[in-house]
Design an enzyme around this catalytic site. Structure first.
Site, PDB file in Angstrom:
ATOM      1  CG  ASP A   1      62.795  33.193 -36.636  1.00 45.11           C
ATOM      2  OD1 ASP A   1      62.768  33.549 -37.830  1.00 45.11           O
ATOM      3  OD2 ASP A   1      63.613  33.631 -35.807  1.00 45.11           O
TER       4      ASP A   1
ATOM      5  CE  LYS B   1      66.052  37.297 -34.712  1.00 49.18           C
ATOM      6  NZ  LYS B   1      65.891  35.899 -35.124  1.00 49.18           N
TER       7      LYS B   1
HETATM    8  P1  NAP Z   1      72.692  31.531 -31.041  1.00 46.58           P
HETATM    9  O1  NAP Z   1      71.571  31.954 -30.167  1.00 46.58           O
HETATM   10  O2  NAP Z   1      73.996  32.251 -30.985  1.00 46.58           O
HETATM   11  O3  NAP Z   1      72.968  29.961 -30.747  1.00 46.58           O
HETATM   12  C1  NAP Z   1      74.083  29.300 -31.316  1.00 46.58           C
HETATM   13  C2  NAP Z   1      73.975  27.802 -31.078  1.00 46.58           C
HETATM   14  O4  NAP Z   1      75.077  27.172 -31.751  1.00 46.58           O
HETATM   15  C3  NAP Z   1      74.095  27.405 -29.596  1.00 46.58           C
HETATM   16  O5  NAP Z   1      73.327  26.242 -29.370  1.00 46.58           O
HETATM   17  C4  NAP Z   1      75.594  27.104 -29.472  1.00 46.58           C
HETATM   18  O6  NAP Z   1      75.917  26.230 -28.416  1.00 46.58           O
HETATM   19  C5  NAP Z   1      75.836  26.417 -30.794  1.00 46.58           C
HETATM   20  N1  NAP Z   1      77.261  26.451 -31.147  1.00 46.58           N
HETATM   21  C6  NAP Z   1      77.989  27.504 -31.578  1.00 46.58           C
HETATM   22  N2  NAP Z   1      79.277  27.140 -31.779  1.00 46.58           N
HETATM   23  C7  NAP Z   1      79.349  25.817 -31.464  1.00 46.58           C
HETATM   24  C8  NAP Z   1      80.408  24.867 -31.466  1.00 46.58           C
HETATM   25  N3  NAP Z   1      81.667  25.205 -31.842  1.00 46.58           N
HETATM   26  N4  NAP Z   1      80.144  23.594 -31.097  1.00 46.58           N
HETATM   27  C9  NAP Z   1      78.882  23.234 -30.710  1.00 46.58           C
HETATM   28  N5  NAP Z   1      77.833  24.099 -30.687  1.00 46.58           N
HETATM   29  C10 NAP Z   1      78.071  25.380 -31.052  1.00 46.58           C
HETATM   30  O7  NAP Z   1      72.276  31.565 -32.579  1.00 46.58           O
HETATM   31  P2  NAP Z   1      70.787  31.440 -33.184  1.00 46.58           P
HETATM   32  O8  NAP Z   1      70.200  32.771 -33.325  1.00 46.58           O
HETATM   33  O9  NAP Z   1      70.068  30.386 -32.417  1.00 46.58           O
HETATM   34  O10 NAP Z   1      71.115  30.931 -34.671  1.00 46.58           O
HETATM   35  C11 NAP Z   1      71.607  29.627 -34.890  1.00 46.58           C
HETATM   36  C12 NAP Z   1      71.725  29.359 -36.391  1.00 46.58           C
HETATM   37  O11 NAP Z   1      70.444  29.344 -36.990  1.00 46.58           O
HETATM   38  C13 NAP Z   1      72.538  30.404 -37.161  1.00 46.58           C
HETATM   39  O12 NAP Z   1      73.333  29.731 -38.098  1.00 46.58           O
HETATM   40  C14 NAP Z   1      71.472  31.234 -37.825  1.00 46.58           C
HETATM   41  O13 NAP Z   1      71.947  31.821 -39.046  1.00 46.58           O
HETATM   42  C15 NAP Z   1      70.447  30.178 -38.128  1.00 46.58           C
HETATM   43  N6  NAP Z   1      69.088  30.722 -38.289  1.00 46.58           N
HETATM   44  C16 NAP Z   1      68.476  30.503 -39.490  1.00 46.58           C
HETATM   45  C17 NAP Z   1      67.197  30.957 -39.686  1.00 46.58           C
HETATM   46  C18 NAP Z   1      66.537  30.695 -41.007  1.00 46.58           C
HETATM   47  O14 NAP Z   1      65.560  31.372 -41.316  1.00 46.58           O
HETATM   48  N7  NAP Z   1      67.013  29.727 -41.770  1.00 46.58           N
HETATM   49  C19 NAP Z   1      66.519  31.657 -38.672  1.00 46.58           C
HETATM   50  C20 NAP Z   1      67.168  31.853 -37.441  1.00 46.58           C
HETATM   51  C21 NAP Z   1      68.462  31.378 -37.282  1.00 46.58           C
HETATM   52  P3  NAP Z   1      76.362  26.818 -26.981  1.00 46.58           P
HETATM   53  O15 NAP Z   1      75.086  27.122 -26.245  1.00 46.58           O
HETATM   54  O16 NAP Z   1      77.132  25.714 -26.373  1.00 46.58           O
HETATM   55  O17 NAP Z   1      77.199  28.044 -27.241  1.00 46.58           O
END
Ligand code: NAP
Length: 277
Positions: A107, A70
């Site tokens: 998004d 992205k």
């Molecule tokens: P990302 O950039 O990898 O961010 C992950 C987030 O989760 C960070 O804030 C991370 O915290 C936190 N996290 C991961 N493991 C954790 C743990 N064990 N304890 C506490 N916090 C934890 O991922 P992203 O792209 O933002 O996506 C996040 C979620 O949104 C995913 O599940 C994705 O599938 C979903 N999503 C859904 C849509 C939709 O259309 N519904 C669109 C986009 C994304 P740290 O910074 O501390 O690592």
């Protein structure tokens, strides 16, 4: 070329097999009677630029971009929309007739439209929003919430410095709360959003204490596998209005489909069923 090419679009990621976008766009192509195709493509970062420059020559009108490309896609684009610039990542590319690649990020649009459709009484301006997580998805959510007039965003992330980086990016309406205090910030919020990966199949559940959730607050989870996360189940028990994350995925695809194929599709129960197949 004198004949019209078959209109094509797709999603580029690595891996990409889990993406629900092919079922979704194929459903719209079929129901709208458009003779096009939407194809999943697993592409390495080294090949990304070459692929993006080649696809428009084969009938591709554009592509969705997913993890991990992205940010790179944003860099490679010739033109970038304001909202993609603010978010710092692209999820949609449009291959223009003049040969230029335009990067957009839908998004945040999908996030807001999902809430508008499924929580029609939601009034974002009526109080603070609590956002859990500060990754890529959080950036889109925060930009969109500020855009619709949320007065204040309480932001908490396990790694505090990532939340502080977002505060610098988005300004004083964002307030960083320590991760151990995340439960407390829910008490004030009229909108609550989980943007972490916690609660997703294969990941631990969200362990933030949820007893502070306020009756009538709108609670949504970006995680959509499973559809009913612990956050949503607990929130419903205390009288919150809950909205699952699948609708965001469906709504973010609407402007992309319209740009590529010329017709604005509907998000309805048949669309949801198609994406879940
Ligand atoms: P990302 O950039 O990898 O961010 C992950 C987030 O989760 C960070 O804030 C991370 O915290 C936190 N996290 C991961 N493991 C954790 C743990 N064990 N304890 C506490 N916090 C934890 O991922 P992203 O792209 O933002 O996506 C996040 C979620 O949104 C995913 O599940 C994705 O599938 C979903 N999503 C859904 C849509 C939709 O259309 N519904 C669109 C986009 C994304 P740290 O910074 O501390 O690592």
């Amino acid at each position: 070329m004198s004949h019209d090419r078959i209109p094509l679009a797709g999603v580029i990621g690595s891996p990409v097999a889990h993406s629900r976008s092919p079922q979704l766009h194929t459903h719209w192509l079929k129901t709208l009677g458009i003779p096009g195709y939407y194809i999943p493509m697993d592409v390495t970062e080294a090949d990304l630029e070459g692929v993006l420059r080649t696809l428009p020559k084969t009938g591709f009108r554009g592509v969705n971009i997913t993890v991990p490309h992205k940010e790179k896609a944003l860099e490679l684009a010739d033109m970038v929309t304001d909202r993609a610039t603010i978010i710092g990542a692209a999820n949609t590319l449009v291959f223009r007739k003049d040969g230029q690649i335009q990067a957009d990020n839908t998004d945040g649009y999908g996030f807001i439209e999902n809430l508008r459709q499924n929580a029609p009484d939601w009034d974002p301006a009526s109080g603070p929003a609590a956002v859990l997580g500060a990754g890529g998805a959080a950036r889109a959510v925060i930009a969109a919430l500020l855009d619709v007039g949320v007065p204040e965003i309480l932001l908490s992330n396990r790694t505090r410095v990532r939340a502080e980086t977002l505060q610098e990016r988005f300004g004083r309406r964002v307030l960083v709360i320590d991760w151990v205090q995340a439960g407390n910030m829910l008490e004030d919020a009229v909108t609550v959003v989980n943007t972490t990966t916690l609660g997703m199949v294969g990941n631990p559940p969200l362990r933030v204490p949820l007893d502070g959730l306020r009756k009538g607050a709108v609670v949504t989870d970006l995680v959509y596998a499973p559809l009913q996360t612990r956050l949503l189940i607990e929130a419903e028990k205390v009288g919150c209005v809950t909205v699952d994350g699948l609708g965001m995925l469906l709504h973010q695809a609407v402007p992309a489909f319209e740009r590529w194929f010329g017709t604005r599709p509907e998000v309805d129960t048949a669309t949801r069923a198609a994406a879940l197949r």
